[in-house]
Design a protein around this motif. Structure first.
Motif, PDB file in Angstrom:
ATOM      1  N   TYR A 259     -24.800  -2.851   8.956  1.00  0.00           N
ATOM      2  CA  TYR A 259     -23.791  -2.036   8.293  1.00  0.00           C
ATOM      3  C   TYR A 259     -23.078  -1.057   9.220  1.00  0.00           C
ATOM      4  N   GLN A 262     -19.175  -2.603  14.143  1.00  0.00           N
ATOM      5  CA  GLN A 262     -17.783  -3.016  13.970  1.00  0.00           C
ATOM      6  C   GLN A 262     -17.640  -4.519  13.724  1.00  0.00           C
ATOM      7  N   ALA A 265     -17.788  -5.375  10.103  1.00  0.00           N
ATOM      8  CA  ALA A 265     -16.573  -5.069   9.355  1.00  0.00           C
ATOM      9  C   ALA A 265     -15.508  -6.118   9.634  1.00  0.00           C
ATOM     10  N   HIS A 270     -11.740  -5.906   6.621  1.00  0.00           N
ATOM     11  CA  HIS A 270     -11.680  -4.459   6.440  1.00  0.00           C
ATOM     12  C   HIS A 270     -11.399  -4.061   4.999  1.00  0.00           C
ATOM     13  N   ILE A 273     -14.893  -4.430   3.059  1.00  0.00           N
ATOM     14  CA  ILE A 273     -15.941  -3.468   3.384  1.00  0.00           C
ATOM     15  C   ILE A 273     -15.478  -2.037   3.093  1.00  0.00           C
ATOM     16  N   ASP A 274     -14.206  -1.859   2.795  1.00  0.00           N
ATOM     17  CA  ASP A 274     -13.688  -0.515   2.565  1.00  0.00           C
ATOM     18  C   ASP A 274     -14.425   0.156   1.408  1.00  0.00           C
ATOM     19  N   TRP A 377     -17.283   3.240   5.293  1.00  0.00           N
ATOM     20  CA  TRP A 377     -16.213   2.475   5.936  1.00  0.00           C
ATOM     21  C   TRP A 377     -14.885   2.848   5.279  1.00  0.00           C
ATOM     22  N   GLY A 380     -11.271   0.432   8.005  1.00  0.00           N
ATOM     23  CA  GLY A 380     -11.793  -0.292   9.167  1.00  0.00           C
ATOM     24  C   GLY A 380     -12.593   0.549  10.139  1.00  0.00           C
ATOM     25  N   LEU A 382     -15.927   3.431  10.643  1.00  0.00           N
ATOM     26  CA  LEU A 382     -17.119   3.997  10.028  1.00  0.00           C
ATOM     27  C   LEU A 382     -17.100   5.503  10.274  1.00  0.00           C
TER      28      LEU A 382
END
Lengths: 399, 294
Positions: A259, A262, A265, A270, A273-274, A377, A380, A382
């Motif tokens: 998690y 990068q 993601a 992106h 995972i947002d 996230w 894109g 973290l």
């Protein structure tokens, strides 16, 4: 491979044995080849930067630190390398190890030899849970990950969703090795204490190629908040399959591993995972007022290795190593009992290290001030959102 | 009811995935009589090739099939010619098995050295987009895999039944010595068959790469199930591998939901053992003959 490492080590030891400068040797024991090499190497870099800083500031009691590398490619080699570092190189202590399994194996050897072992990155409970006398751990553990994910949920996410914790239905899913199992165990305990309703608790093999049945179970049970403790491939798989099945829980909180990275993601997308949360070691998008020294660390890292740090592992190792080396520098000498005394005297307050947490060794020589941070996230990236003093962004809710 | 249909559909799609991986394995076993433990790593190599071609040249992943399949054919043919064939004369046939285990480890570590431990993402080009078929949802990419597996089974059956080379391959599979006496060039057939098996897994790699992140150990995710599927279907039987894969896929999916995700492997392997005890030569396997000793 082993023989080659051994010979290289010998040659290096002979070459470095110049009498001009007083030197003190420590072992650096990480998986630097094999499947764990990427983050093992990343962890070792943190230690190296800490050593550079201490050496530049005059070393340990006037002696320069020399790191002797060992490659803990598997558990057997971890014990072999620990033995070599202790009896052949004569290190005063060993730093390691990224992997919990390697740490557990190698520290058996150092404990028998009465040589201090400093764990800077492995998270399993058993690393410090065995009551070893010479093992000290600076980093937060599976117990912290479990506790902090529930704290994040109860203190920040639930109020943000406009719900009381009792209204939320929880699903805990985890990969079935000792890592996932121990984190999930702590999550369940803390969730019950906080009055949360755990509707699903399911484990799976980390190398599964299909998690659609878990997604269905979560959806049928009406789970609002999913907690997943996982590696990389299974993080990607779960997020993708949940999205494709049209399952949209109010929140997903990931634990560590996949998690925070990068490429995860990028693999998931992106947009998918947002909004996903993550509880892990301190990462780099963080308020540096809560993490003094972080910017200097990043600069030193970029100068030495030519790239930005690839994950928070180097930072956790850097912070732990620096505290330990500074404590040894302030101590009486390098004998095991003197080092143990120096460790017991360590008292770094919260908010004084580049990772944000303080250091004080409590029960079983575990750093009782270690904590993890909450991230999310967003677009894109973290970013840290929890605790508040370390946050660089507001929590976002999609509802 | 919707959930049940979705579970069965998920199972069929999972079965298609297992089938497309297992077909090459059963082909190699059925003809060359070698259990190829490097099969999963062949898949991994194919997926990395697909990833490189797709990202470097910006092509649709399926377009890379024209390069990946021939490349994998060559890899398979070379494996047979340079690794297995010299060992065919060994006193004990098991030497070949250990050679493929060695090849598997070598390929995995070579990939680790070349690509590192991180995952490589092949662009999906919309293949992960779900489509709705009545009450159930499936991924476009999964549907293609399922259809490709059916097409591959039919194509291979036609090839083996009707072409001159196909007949020669079947002759060699049935009795190596007799085929040689009839003038079949057996070493050449072996090289061709191994190449064909690897080409099949190359096709699987092209189809799977957009759906799963590629990493050096991705082969180990698939290979154990592929072995189960091949044994369940009857070693060497291509339709058997397909139906074996469907059984495993549906059982896996249903057990994961109705019994619990932690127990799905116990259920799958338990059922596997029961079927083997009842039908030792698998669902589609022929009764044991002496041909495997030839």
């Amino acid at each position: 491979m082993t023989i080659k490492t051994y010979l290289t080590g010998t040659a290096l030891a002979l070459a470095l044995a110049s009498p001009a400068l007083a030197e003190v040797k420590f072992g650096s024991l990480y998986p630097i080849s094999g499947p764990l090499a990427l983050l093992g190497e990343e962890s070792a870099r943190g230690l190296e930067i800490a050593v550079d800083e201490i050496n530049a500031a005059g070393g340990l009691q006037g002696e320069q630190i020399v790191l002797e590398r060992g490659d803990a490619v598997d558990n057997n080699q971890a014990t072999g390398e620990a033995r070599r570092l202790i009896s052949f190189v004569g290190v005063k202590g060993i730093f390691g190890s990224y992997s919990s399994a390697r740490a557990i194996a190698a520290s058996q050897v150092s404990e028998l030899a009465g040589v201090p072992y400093f764990e800077l990155g492995a998270v399993a409970d058993e690393v410090t849970g065995r009551g070893l006398e010479y093992l000290f751990r600076t980093n937060p553990t599976a117990a912290h990950m479990g506790a902090d994910s529930i704290t994040l949920l109860v203190d920040s996410i639930a109020p943000g969703l406009g719900k009381s914790p009792e209204e939320l239905t929880l699903g805990i899913i985890y990969e079935d090795s000792s890592y996932g199992t121990s984190v999930a165990g702590h999550q369940e305990t803390h969730a019950k204490e906080a009055g949360l309703n755990v509707a699903v608790k399911a484990h799976y093999a980390a190398n599964s190629v299909d998690m659609s049945s878990i997604v269905l179970s979560l959806r049928e049970a009406g789970v609002d908040v999913v907690l997943q403790t996982s590696y990389q491939n299974d993080s990607v798989l779960f997020l993708q399959q949940a999205n494709e099945a049209g399952y949209e829980p109010l929140a997903i909180i990931g634990g560590g591993g996949g998690y925070s990275m990068q490429p995860t993601a990028d693999a998931v997308g992106h947009d998918v995972i947002d909004g996903v949360f993550d509880v892990d070691f301190t990462q780099f998008a963080v308020n540096t007022e809560a993490t003094p020294g972080l910017e200097e660390f990043i600069t030193a890292y970029e100068e030495k290795y030519g790239t930005a740090p690839r994950s928070g592992h180097s930072l956790a190792n850097y912070v732990g190593a620096k505290v330990i080396l500074e404590a040894i520098a302030a101590g009486e000498g390098f004998e095991p009992d003197q080092i143990v005394a120096a460790m017991q005297a360590v008292d770094v307050p919260q908010g004084a290290t580049a990772a944000g947490y303080g250091v004080k060794f409590g029960e079983n020589n575990q750093n009782e001030r270690a904590t993890m941070m909450g991230m999310q996230w967003q677009d894109g990236r973290l970013v840290t959102i929890f605790p508040e003093d370390a946050a660089v962004a507001e929590i976002r809710f999609n509802n | 009811m919707t959930t049940f249909l979705q579970i069965i559909t998920n199972g069929l799609m999972l079965g298609g995935l297992f089938a497309i991986v297992a077909i090459g394995l059963t082909l190699i076993f059925g003809i060359v009589k070698v259990v190829n433990f490097a099969h999963g790593e062949f898949l991994m190599v194919g997926m990395f090739l697909t990833w490189m071609i797709t990202t470097r040249m910006g092509l649709h992943p399926f377009a890379s099939v024209i390069l990946v399949v021939p490349a994998m054919f060559v890899l398979g043919a070379l494996t047979q010619r340079l690794l297995i064939q010299p060992l065919m004369g060994a006193e004990d046939d098991h030497v070949q098995i250990f050679a493929t285990v060695g090849l598997s480890t070598a390929l995995m570590n070579l990939a680790l050295l070349t690509y590192g431990a991180d995952i490589a993402n092949t662009p999906t080009f919309g293949l992960r987009a779900p489509i709705e078929l009545g009450p159930v949802r499936i991924l476009t990419g999964q549907l293609y895999i399922f259809l490709a597996a059916i097409a591959l089974v039919i194509a291979l059956q036609l090839f083996l039944k009707n072409s001159q080379t196909g007949r020669a391959i079947r002759a060699v599979a049935q009795h190596r010595v007799a085929a040689e006496l009839m003038g079949v060039n057996v070493p050449r057939i072996y090289i061709l068959s191994f190449g064909l098996g690897a080409a099949c897994v190359g096709l699987a790699a092209v189809l799977i790469a957009p759906l799963y992140p590629t990493s050096s150990n991705i082969g180990t995710y698939f290979v154990l199930t592929a072995f189960v599927v091949v044994v369940l279907g009857g070693l060497g039987s291509i339709p058997g591998a397909f139906f074996g894969a469907m059984v495993i896929g549906i059982v896996d999916s249903a057990a994961g939901y109705y019994i619990g995700s932690g127990l799905r492997e116990a259920v799958v392997f338990g059922l596997f053992l029961v079927i083997l005890i009842l039908r030792p030569s698998g669902l589609f396997g022929k009764r044991m003959t002496l041909s495997h000793l030839s």
